[in-house]
Design an enzyme around this catalytic site. Structure first.
Site, PDB file in Angstrom:
ATOM      1  N   GLU A 160       0.953  -1.191  -0.020  1.00 21.95           N
ATOM      2  CA  GLU A 160       0.362  -0.204   0.002  1.00 21.95           C
ATOM      3  C   GLU A 160       1.094   1.759   0.060  1.00 21.95           C
ATOM      4  O   GLU A 160       1.906   1.753   0.936  1.00 21.95           O
ATOM      5  CB  GLU A 160      -1.342   0.489   1.016  1.00 21.95           C
ATOM      6  CG  GLU A 160      -2.041   0.821   1.439  1.00 21.95           C
ATOM      7  CD  GLU A 160      -2.852   1.363  -0.022  1.00 21.95           C
ATOM      8  OE1 GLU A 160      -3.426   0.440  -0.109  1.00 21.95           O
ATOM      9  OE2 GLU A 160      -2.399   2.652  -0.818  1.00 21.95           O
ATOM     10  N   PHE A 161       0.543   2.040  -0.791  1.00 21.73           N
ATOM     11  CA  PHE A 161       0.664   4.052  -1.264  1.00 21.73           C
ATOM     12  C   PHE A 161       0.712   4.671  -0.738  1.00 21.73           C
ATOM     13  O   PHE A 161       0.634   5.447  -0.660  1.00 21.73           O
ATOM     14  CB  PHE A 161       1.811   3.662  -1.956  1.00 21.73           C
ATOM     15  CG  PHE A 161       2.825   2.579  -2.629  1.00 21.73           C
ATOM     16  CD1 PHE A 161       4.169   2.071  -2.546  1.00 21.73           C
ATOM     17  CD2 PHE A 161       2.249   1.425  -3.633  1.00 21.73           C
ATOM     18  CE1 PHE A 161       4.534   1.104  -2.616  1.00 21.73           C
ATOM     19  CE2 PHE A 161       3.070   0.068  -4.335  1.00 21.73           C
ATOM     20  CZ  PHE A 161       4.542  -0.023  -3.724  1.00 21.73           C
TER      21      PHE A 161
ATOM     22  N   ARG B  98      -1.316   7.995   1.358  1.00 19.82           N
ATOM     23  CA  ARG B  98      -0.520   8.541   2.818  1.00 19.82           C
ATOM     24  C   ARG B  98      -1.525   9.775   2.927  1.00 19.82           C
ATOM     25  O   ARG B  98      -3.047  10.089   3.162  1.00 19.82           O
ATOM     26  CB  ARG B  98       0.084  10.379   2.172  1.00 19.82           C
ATOM     27  CG  ARG B  98       0.931   9.788   0.984  1.00 19.82           C
ATOM     28  CD  ARG B  98       1.548  10.912   0.308  1.00 19.82           C
ATOM     29  NE  ARG B  98      -0.048  11.526  -1.293  1.00 19.82           N
ATOM     30  CZ  ARG B  98      -0.293  12.239  -1.239  1.00 19.82           C
ATOM     31  NH1 ARG B  98       0.794  12.692  -1.371  1.00 19.82           N
ATOM     32  NH2 ARG B  98      -1.161  12.246  -2.158  1.00 19.82           N
ATOM     33  N   GLU B  99      -1.882   9.410   4.782  1.00 22.14           N
ATOM     34  CA  GLU B  99      -2.561   8.996   5.552  1.00 22.14           C
ATOM     35  C   GLU B  99      -3.144  10.973   5.383  1.00 22.14           C
ATOM     36  O   GLU B  99      -1.669  11.857   5.064  1.00 22.14           O
ATOM     37  CB  GLU B  99      -2.145   9.056   6.810  1.00 22.14           C
ATOM     38  CG  GLU B  99      -2.503   7.246   7.608  1.00 22.14           C
ATOM     39  CD  GLU B  99      -1.492   7.451   8.761  1.00 22.14           C
ATOM     40  OE1 GLU B  99      -1.092   8.119   9.557  1.00 22.14           O
ATOM     41  OE2 GLU B  99      -1.137   5.947   8.563  1.00 22.14           O
TER      42      GLU B  99
ATOM     43  N   LEU C 218      11.104  17.132  -1.192  1.00 20.18           N
ATOM     44  CA  LEU C 218      11.440  17.912  -1.432  1.00 20.18           C
ATOM     45  C   LEU C 218      11.118  19.452  -0.378  1.00 20.18           C
ATOM     46  O   LEU C 218      11.558  20.614  -0.607  1.00 20.18           O
ATOM     47  CB  LEU C 218      12.288  18.348  -2.749  1.00 20.18           C
ATOM     48  CG  LEU C 218      13.497  18.795  -2.841  1.00 20.18           C
ATOM     49  CD1 LEU C 218      14.994  17.131  -2.208  1.00 20.18           C
ATOM     50  CD2 LEU C 218      14.468  19.034  -4.638  1.00 20.18           C
TER      51      LEU C 218
ATOM     52  N   GLY D 188       7.789  12.272   9.786  1.00 19.72           N
ATOM     53  CA  GLY D 188       7.590  10.756  10.985  1.00 19.72           C
ATOM     54  C   GLY D 188       6.861  10.219  10.704  1.00 19.72           C
ATOM     55  O   GLY D 188       6.407  10.177   9.504  1.00 19.72           O
TER      56      GLY D 188
ATOM     57  N   CYS E  29       5.209   4.885   9.499  1.00 21.19           N
ATOM     58  CA  CYS E  29       5.758   3.389   8.318  1.00 21.19           C
ATOM     59  C   CYS E  29       7.339   4.071   7.982  1.00 21.19           C
ATOM     60  O   CYS E  29       8.146   3.631   8.486  1.00 21.19           O
ATOM     61  CB  CYS E  29       5.484   3.520   6.898  1.00 21.19           C
ATOM     62  SG  CYS E  29       3.190   3.234   7.139  1.00 21.19           S
TER      63      CYS E  29
ATOM     64  N   ARG F 247       2.117   8.695  16.104  1.00 26.85           N
ATOM     65  CA  ARG F 247       3.100   7.744  15.714  1.00 26.85           C
ATOM     66  C   ARG F 247       3.922   8.268  15.021  1.00 26.85           C
ATOM     67  O   ARG F 247       4.533   8.703  13.802  1.00 26.85           O
ATOM     68  CB  ARG F 247       2.104   6.492  14.718  1.00 26.85           C
ATOM     69  CG  ARG F 247       1.514   5.837  15.747  1.00 26.85           C
ATOM     70  CD  ARG F 247       1.183   4.203  14.713  1.00 26.85           C
ATOM     71  NE  ARG F 247       0.299   4.554  13.537  1.00 26.85           N
ATOM     72  CZ  ARG F 247      -0.903   3.643  12.848  1.00 26.85           C
ATOM     73  NH1 ARG F 247      -0.607   2.670  13.535  1.00 26.85           N
ATOM     74  NH2 ARG F 247      -0.952   3.990  11.664  1.00 26.85           N
TER      75      ARG F 247
HETATM   76  N1  LIG Z   1      -0.429   4.006   7.853  1.00 29.00           N
HETATM   77  C1  LIG Z   1      -0.273   4.078   6.751  1.00 29.00           C
HETATM   78  O1  LIG Z   1      -0.465   5.131   6.246  1.00 29.00           O
HETATM   79  C2  LIG Z   1       0.359   2.831   5.723  1.00 29.00           C
HETATM   80  C3  LIG Z   1       0.358   2.967   4.272  1.00 29.00           C
HETATM   81  C4  LIG Z   1       1.343   1.502   3.585  1.00 29.00           C
HETATM   82  C5  LIG Z   1       1.612   0.874   4.390  1.00 29.00           C
HETATM   83  N2  LIG Z   1       1.122   0.858   5.580  1.00 29.00           N
HETATM   84  C6  LIG Z   1       0.965  -0.059   6.295  1.00 29.00           C
HETATM   85  O2  LIG Z   1      -0.361  -1.282   6.541  1.00 29.00           O
HETATM   86  C7  LIG Z   1      -0.130  -1.489   7.165  1.00 29.00           C
HETATM   87  C8  LIG Z   1      -1.813  -1.178   8.492  1.00 29.00           C
HETATM   88  O3  LIG Z   1      -0.912   0.378   9.211  1.00 29.00           O
HETATM   89  P1  LIG Z   1      -2.517   1.015   9.371  1.00 29.00           P
HETATM   90  O4  LIG Z   1      -1.917   2.412   9.826  1.00 29.00           O
HETATM   91  O5  LIG Z   1      -3.236   1.089   8.912  1.00 29.00           O
HETATM   92  O6  LIG Z   1      -2.659   0.472  11.123  1.00 29.00           O
HETATM   93  P2  LIG Z   1      -3.412   0.350  12.218  1.00 29.00           P
HETATM   94  O7  LIG Z   1      -2.738   0.245  13.217  1.00 29.00           O
HETATM   95  O8  LIG Z   1      -3.975   1.838  12.287  1.00 29.00           O
HETATM   96  O9  LIG Z   1      -4.659  -0.754  12.488  1.00 29.00           O
HETATM   97  C9  LIG Z   1      -4.303  -2.141  11.670  1.00 29.00           C
HETATM   98  C10 LIG Z   1      -5.570  -2.175  11.620  1.00 29.00           C
HETATM   99  O10 LIG Z   1      -5.144  -3.404  12.311  1.00 29.00           O
HETATM  100  C11 LIG Z   1      -6.003  -4.436  13.665  1.00 29.00           C
HETATM  101  N3  LIG Z   1      -5.822  -5.581  13.965  1.00 29.00           N
HETATM  102  C12 LIG Z   1      -3.945  -6.328  14.533  1.00 29.00           C
HETATM  103  N4  LIG Z   1      -4.956  -7.941  14.205  1.00 29.00           N
HETATM  104  C13 LIG Z   1      -5.385  -8.236  14.057  1.00 29.00           C
HETATM  105  C14 LIG Z   1      -6.246  -9.299  13.445  1.00 29.00           C
HETATM  106  N5  LIG Z   1      -5.394 -10.822  13.914  1.00 29.00           N
HETATM  107  N6  LIG Z   1      -7.144  -9.404  12.900  1.00 29.00           N
HETATM  108  C15 LIG Z   1      -8.613  -8.568  12.458  1.00 29.00           C
HETATM  109  N7  LIG Z   1      -7.431  -6.554  12.920  1.00 29.00           N
HETATM  110  C16 LIG Z   1      -6.431  -7.238  13.731  1.00 29.00           C
HETATM  111  C17 LIG Z   1      -5.252  -3.655  14.814  1.00 29.00           C
HETATM  112  O11 LIG Z   1      -6.743  -3.609  16.033  1.00 29.00           O
HETATM  113  C18 LIG Z   1      -5.980  -2.477  14.055  1.00 29.00           C
HETATM  114  O12 LIG Z   1      -7.353  -1.802  13.643  1.00 29.00           O
HETATM  115  C19 LIG Z   1       1.077  -1.472   8.165  1.00 29.00           C
HETATM  116  O13 LIG Z   1       1.911  -2.462   8.285  1.00 29.00           O
HETATM  117  C20 LIG Z   1       1.575  -0.392   7.686  1.00 29.00           C
HETATM  118  O14 LIG Z   1       2.503  -0.223   7.916  1.00 29.00           O
HETATM  119  C21 LIG Z   1       0.974   2.179   6.730  1.00 29.00           C
END
Ligand SMILES: NC(=O)c1ccc[n+]([C@@H]2O[C@H](COP(=O)([O-])OP(=O)(O)OC[C@H]3O[C@@H](n4cnc5c(N)ncnc54)[C@H](O)[C@@H]3O)[C@@H](O)[C@H]2O)c1
Length: 479
Positions: free
Chosen positions: A160-161, A163-164, A277, A284, A287, A354
């Site tokens: 996944e790419f 951006r929040e 840039l 922060g 990721c 985070r």
């Molecule tokens: N946040 C970003 O901007 C972003 C962008 C690209 C990739 N990622 C990656 O995507 C992944 C998820 O990131 P996120 O920011 O959405 O995480 P997050 O912490 O916001 O959400 C993760 C969710 O998974 C749930 N969870 C954990 N274990 C579970 C299980 N066994 N069954 C069901 N639910 C479960 C948690 O309760 C939580 O709600 C990470 O690996 C992150 O590195 C994040």
């Protein structure tokens, strides 16, 4: 198609809402009961622009459901996404327990009624595609020992790419979709699932218009390992690009150059590009730090030392502390001073804290004996809840932060801060010192408003020496 998404955080919820908006029937599963209760009431437990509206719309398209139970939805689905968190462990490697539990749960749930694709969307170390396959197989073997050879599935890695802050637009209009697949059937199912995105054949939802350039999205089909590596390499590059901008800004400051001009001057080179840039207080979020550490960890396992990767982490850590140095230059003593912080979220348009630079800065200020007041348009409740011991005095407005403060520090470039009435704020302060950690303001305007202004990479110069240039319009791009 019928789709299950495991994990309803920033990635899982946006993925589920977008796939449902595109016409698939989606069930979102989370172990966090409080989160699921909120989703069921139509309230997103996270702040992400346009997500609530998209979930409401999705309910009227393919249909979207929320539950804590994995087994039923997984059994009924053609495609099962894993989008759980992979937070860093103390040694820098990612914590894979959530991923392991999800993969094992899928294996225990599925039967032989159809071929299913298990898609890993969480960011996981190279080799985790094989791990997911093994865990699903183990789950199958434990739950259905007799039929285990009759239950068929493929594994895909689909990093996944997004951006929040602009996750919905990033997911609907992606630059590319990367799919690492274990076999042709799995790849074909993923291509079908994403066809409306690949062809950009859907009508955009209200409020999230299609950019003129988004005519189609290329599918990058790779091996599982390459897909996993693409995600880490992309984040490592972006982190390094921001670190590079900061290093150049630090040199600019010393030699008397203006970083915003210099970075604009190099960013317009199409080989370089101006996104990510910008000089500031460093990146922060959940990721960049986690992923660069994980890549270093993987490299080390193979006997390779990633020097550039390590340097980008070091530059970023030092950049956050630049605020302290700048405050010391202006105030000398920080003990007993009141420092006002504008912005807590790690970037604008999110409540995510985070690895937020604000937290490192606040912690250091408190350690040094300063008093800290802060305002953030969205992230204050999250900060109060997550860090109850952090002695921040939360304020209802930037004016309240400025009142009787010895210095203001802009940490997060929320758009509302660009329109702040600087003269009014300066007049409220004990000392009108402004550390603009994101180069949001024009130094001349801040000075005219009565501020002793300092930005990042902005050497003070007499007004006559300054040219009118596009630099002042060069708005920071968020990481
Ligand atoms: N946040 C970003 O901007 C972003 C962008 C690209 C990739 N990622 C990656 O995507 C992944 C998820 O990131 P996120 O920011 O959405 O995480 P997050 O912490 O916001 O959400 C993760 C969710 O998974 C749930 N969870 C954990 N274990 C579970 C299980 N066994 N069954 C069901 N639910 C479960 C948690 O309760 C939580 O709600 C990470 O690996 C992150 O590195 C994040």
């Amino acid at each position: 198609m019928r789709v299950t998404v495991i994990g309803t955080g920033y990635v899982g919820s946006v993925t589920g809402a977008c796939l449902s908006f595109l016409g698939h029937h989606v069930t979102c599963v989370d172990t966090d009961e409080a989160k699921i209760a909120k989703w069921k009431c139509g309230q997103a437990p996270i702040y992400e622009p346009h997500l609530d509206e998209l979930v409401a719309l999705a309910g009227r398209r393919g249909g979207i459901e929320f539950t804590t139970g994995l087994a039923g939805p997984a059994r009924a689905s053609d495609v099962i996404f894993i989008a759980v968190g992979t937070p860093p462990l103390p040694d820098g490697s990612p914590n894979l327990t959530y991923l392991e539990s999800a993969a094992h749960g899928i294996g225990a749930a599925i039967d032989g009624s159809r071929f299913r694709v298990v898609v890993n969307k969480s960011t996981v170390p190279v080799g985790s595609g094989n791990l997911v396959e093994t865990l699903v197989r183990e789950g199958i073997a434990e739950a259905h020992p007799a039929d285990r050879h009759a239950i068929h599935f493929g594994v895909a890695s689909n990093p996944e790419f997004l951006r929040e802050g602009c996750a919905v637009a990033d997911s609907l209009y992606p630059d590319r979709i990367v799919v690492g697949a274990s076999d042709e059937q799995t790849l074909a199912i993923m291509r079908d699932l994403y066809r409306p995105l690949l062809e950009q054949s859907f009508e955009p939802p209200p409020g999230v218009p299609r950019p003129a350039t988004a005519t189609q999205a290329p599918l990058v089909a790779t091996s599982l390992t390459s897909a996993e590596m693409i995600k880490y390499a992309a984040n490592a590059f972006l982190a390094m690009k921001i670190g590079f901008a900061n290093e150049i800004a630090n040199i600019c400051e010393r030699v008397g150059a203006e970083a915003t001009e210099v970075l604009q001057g190099i960013g317009l080179d199409s080989r370089i590009g101006s996104k990510f840039l910008n000089a500031g207080l460093g990146w922060g979020g959940s990721c960049f730090g986690k992923d660069v550490h994980a890549l270093l960890h993987t490299a080390a396992e193979y006997g390779y030392s990633g020097k550039l990767l390590q340097a980008s982490l070091d530059v970023n850590t030092a950049q956050r502390q630049m605020v302290i140095q700048k405050l010391q230059e202006k105030l000398f003593i920080l003990k007993g001073r009141t420092i006002g912080i504008l912005g807590l979220a790690f970037k604008p348009d999110t409540d995510d804290l985070r690895d937020a630079p604000s937290l490192s800065i606040v912690e250091r200020l408190l350690q040094m004996g300063a008093r800290v007041k802060a305002y953030d348009p969205i992230a204050m409740n999250a900060c109060r809840a997550l860090y109850p011991d952090l002695k921040i005095r939360y304020c209802d407005s930037p004016r309240e932060v400025a009142q009787d403060a010895d210095a203001l520090v802009l940490v997060t470039e929320w758009s509302e801060f660009a329109a702040l009435p600087l003269a009014e704020l300066a007049a409220l302060m004990v000392k009108p010192i402004l550390v603009d950690g994101r180069n949001v303001f024009r130094p001349e305007s801040a000075a005219a408003a009565g501020f002793d202004y300092t930005g990042i990479g902005r050497a003070p110069r007499p007004p006559a020496e300054r040219r009118e240039s596009g630099a002042s319009q060069f708005r920071p791009v968020s990481s």
